[in-house]
Scaffold this active site. Structure first.
Site, PDB file in Angstrom:
ATOM      1  CG  ASN A  76      -3.744   4.913   3.322  1.00 59.83           C
ATOM      2  OD1 ASN A  76      -3.378   5.192   4.530  1.00 59.83           O
ATOM      3  ND2 ASN A  76      -4.813   5.372   2.757  1.00 59.83           N
ATOM      4  CG  HIS A 113     -14.397  -1.856   4.941  1.00 57.93           C
ATOM      5  ND1 HIS A 113     -14.377  -0.760   5.641  1.00 57.93           N
ATOM      6  CD2 HIS A 113     -13.411  -1.792   3.750  1.00 57.93           C
ATOM      7  CE1 HIS A 113     -13.541   0.147   4.803  1.00 57.93           C
ATOM      8  NE2 HIS A 113     -13.136  -0.322   3.833  1.00 57.93           N
ATOM      9  CD  GLU A 127      -5.951  -0.715  -8.182  1.00 59.10           C
ATOM     10  OE1 GLU A 127      -7.249  -0.623  -8.589  1.00 59.10           O
ATOM     11  OE2 GLU A 127      -5.460  -0.150  -7.132  1.00 59.10           O
ATOM     12  CG  ASP A 150      -9.158  -3.724  -4.757  1.00 54.57           C
ATOM     13  OD1 ASP A 150      -8.427  -2.797  -5.106  1.00 54.57           O
ATOM     14  OD2 ASP A 150     -10.355  -3.819  -5.296  1.00 54.57           O
ATOM     15  N   GLY A 169      -9.675   9.016   3.349  1.00 53.47           N
ATOM     16  CA  GLY A 169     -10.580   8.441   2.561  1.00 53.47           C
ATOM     17  C   GLY A 169     -12.184   8.789   2.783  1.00 53.47           C
ATOM     18  CE1 TYR A 170     -16.335   7.899  -1.767  1.00 58.63           C
ATOM     19  CE2 TYR A 170     -14.029   6.713  -1.497  1.00 58.63           C
ATOM     20  CZ  TYR A 170     -15.098   7.360  -2.333  1.00 58.63           C
ATOM     21  OH  TYR A 170     -15.152   7.633  -3.558  1.00 58.63           O
ATOM     22  CB  THR A 198      -0.864   0.267   1.155  1.00 58.04           C
ATOM     23  OG1 THR A 198      -1.803   1.163   1.202  1.00 58.04           O
ATOM     24  CG2 THR A 198      -0.179   0.042   2.478  1.00 58.04           C
ATOM     25  N   GLY A 239      -1.870   4.816   7.010  1.00 57.61           N
ATOM     26  CA  GLY A 239      -3.275   4.523   7.432  1.00 57.61           C
ATOM     27  C   GLY A 239      -3.394   3.266   7.654  1.00 57.61           C
TER      28      GLY A 239
END
Length: 209
Positions: A8, A194, A33, A62, A169-170, A6, A10
């Site tokens: 990221n 998740h 990808e 993913d 992110g979201y 990754t 986080g």
């Protein structure tokens, strides 16, 4: 050493909540990808490509946001939607399409590859529940038999106006049981997210490897 693939940091912090901190290292590797309607084949291809690059055990993550009123969009295109539309616009589109709460689910697939077979399954792709992953073979490099094991997690919620300063992110627009991921501390988010649910399954299995 386990390489978590990754860019990221986080995500690396999250996986270290479940595994020995010194056993996990971040691998900044930009795997290709593929275009696919589900997360599984993308993660499988990424894990195989990352393993060929590193030559050591790897985990590829993913994840996608699946909005009920948008027939699962953005799904595998979640990162692209964030980059092009922005999380606030995605949230607004979901609520407008639903004419109410923008109900959605976050799903995460972890794909593990270390070059060895999995004794529990004869299939090249094996889920944590021992069932072969359907339609997960898409590898033009010719390594379709390189074993990959999948671990999945999902959480239901709804999309809202941004709240909270944490996460990434979201997280500010995804609300679960009245609290956005960005309003949760890392421990609480890991317990319900998740990715946290997929990591919990992986962490339970990995020591036996």
């Amino acid at each position: 050493m386990l390489n978590y693939v990754t860019t990221n940091a986080g995500k690396v912090r999250e996986v270290r909540e479940y595994l020995d901190d010194g056993a996990v290292t971040q691998l900044d590797f930009d795997y290709a990808e593929i275009q696919a309607p589900t997360l599984e084949p993308i993660a499988v291809r990424g894990a195989r490509e990352a393993y060929r690059h590193a030559g050591e055990p790897v985990v590829v993550d993913d994840a996608g946001l699946f909005v009920d009123a948008l027939d699962g969009f953005p799904g595998p295109y979640t990162a692209y939607a964030e980059e092009t539309l922005g999380i606030e616009r995605v949230s607004r589109l979901a609520r407008e399409a639903a004419e109410g709460p923008g109900r959605a689910a976050f799903r995460c697939v972890l794909a593990y590859c270390d070059g060895d077979d999995f004794a529990a399954s004869p299939d090249p792709v094996d889920r944590g529940d021992r069932a072969a992953a359907a339609a997960a073979e898409n590898d033009p490099e010719g390594d379709a038999d390189l074993p990959v094991k999948l671990f999945e997690g999902a959480v239901r919620g709804r999309l809202v106006d941004p709240r909270g300063d944490g996460g990434f992110g979201y997280d500010p627009v995804f609300e679960h049981e009245g609290t956005t991921f960005a309003e949760m501390g890392p421990a609480k988010k890991n317990a319900v997210s998740h990715r946290g649910r997929a990591l919990e399954k992986f962490a339970e299995w990995y020591p036996s490897r």
